[in-house]
Write a protein that holds these residues in place. Sequence first.
Motif: not given
Length: 647
Positions: A399, A402, A408, A430-431, A473, A476
């Motif tokens: 994890t 930001d 994230h 990332i994600d 960043p 969801e």
Amino acid sequence: MAFNIALSGLNAAQTDLDVKGNNIANASTTGFKRSRTEFGDLYSSGLQNLGDTSAGDGVSVQNTRQLFQQGNITATSNGLDMAIDGEGFFVLEGANGERQFSRAGQFGVDQNGFVTNNQGARVQGFQATDDGQVGDVRGDLEVNTENLAPKSTTNVAANLNLDSRETVLREEFRDFEAEGDNVSQVVLGGDGFAAQGEDYWEITKPDDSTYTLGEEISDGASAGTIAQRLNQEDGLRVDATNEVSITSLQNIDPNDDAITIGTQTYSMDGVSNLDDLRDKILNEGTPDGITVDTDTSGEVRLTESEGNNINVSAQGSDFQVELNAPNNGSSVTLDTTTTGGAEATARGVLNFQVDPGYEIAADDTRILGGDELDNTDLTVRNSFNSDDPNTYNHSTSTTIYDSLGNPHEMTQYFVKEDPANNAWKSYVEIDGERVGKDGNGPDGEDGFELVFEENGSLDTAESEDVLINNWVPKDEDGNYNGAERPDTTEDTLPLDPDSNSSNFVIDYSNTTQVGSGFAVNDLQQNGFATGRLTGLDVSEEGVIQARFSNGESEALGQIALANFRNNEGLAPVGDTAWVETIDSGDAVISRPNTGPLGAIQSSSVEESNVDLSEQLVGLITAQRNFQANSKTIETSDQITQTIINLR
């Protein structure tokens, strides 16, 4: 004389009783140091009696000495309670500005956030900077109860092992379709692929040797038959498919006309257009090995997945059917009014995959046709795809944060590239979204190159710096979340600490490649979410660490300890505190566990060093001394009275 001598003895015994009584009274006082009474005899001396033996003038109390031996250390439940294990004194600043020194470490936090003792004196120490580093400036120690501000990730330190025994999953080859007069088209009266000449294809191996294929394939062989034969050879993988579309029906007579596909015939009864024909084929059943595409309109598309020929014929008196090969657009018309013109064959398509080092060539009379095919572009099979575990050797996640403290998930994927050069590639998501070198930039580079030495350590000179400077960043829902954006102009290390961007670096300097399983030995990152204060810890060095709800800790300062050349020269001022005097010498203030200074034990206090048993025995002795001196006075009084009564 005897009265004076006895009186001095009474005074000395009284002082001894006072000292021992004070010791006993403070037996449970934290940090208290017991005292003892030290006596000396008294003699009168003069020029005329230096050699005479004198009876003496009594006793004097020379000193009441405090003994600074270590007391027992007892654990408590208060995190700010501290005991000094060894030499030294806590440094306190009183309300009146007077500096005091104490061994009593019962501390707490006042309403202003300062660390104080029970009397409100502030504990002195070395203060911490804004980034949690303890400096050299001394002052009042303060506990900041504000929430810890979030910090974006700027560095990820990866201590991993990549298994050197892993195989290369990625394959490279040249990929092209066969072309020319004898492939991928429909021809009237055709009968499969025509074999022309003695040689079909010339294959060159990586060692420059050559061989030919196709002489044993007979005229009329289907694309599927040819593919089966070619797949027996090294360096080649050949797939065969076939596809033809019925694109037009003209002059339909429902009572007389029909279409035969393969070995199955369909009458035109009830058929007025192509959609009707497709429905009839689907309802009556498709020919063996042939499927009908139901998603097309305006045509009937027939597909054969193994590359076998598709034969189509028309029956009737004036019936016309147009056929088209979608692969290259060639077409023919089946006309029942023309002798021999009502039957056609759709030829299959060959798809060649040629391994690196192999070359394949053919002239325009062969099945491939066109120019030589040894310069076609390289294609990759099993190219990296995070959704396909068969395309990467290892992966691990952690994890990161930001600038707003939002978490994230960052996943690192590792793909073995070149065993001979100990080369791997690292890909970062990332994600679920690719970042770093993702192959979509102007230079088209994909992944970061990691090269290892023969001893398994990372070759930093040959490996690329893993700098992520294109991460935006998101929340969801995949929308930008308002945190710091990337700075794509920052493309070299080290990172600028004042860049205010989402850029961060992944440090693989401690990663190895040896012959053992993939292992995540350590994976640390320096970002965190916002956190509230949950507790305080104190180390042996006296560093006060604040613990926060986000798992982070931050140094608030370091306890200062003082030492003296002569501790017994300190002057007690009450409340288990002393002040320095000329006899003690100046205070030497430094950090715990350095030089002669002791270590700090947190959640503990130092008990009084009074031994009650010893003091009670001493109390009896002092009482006897007092009684004995009283007896001297009584005896002297009796003698004096006897003298007075002589007359």
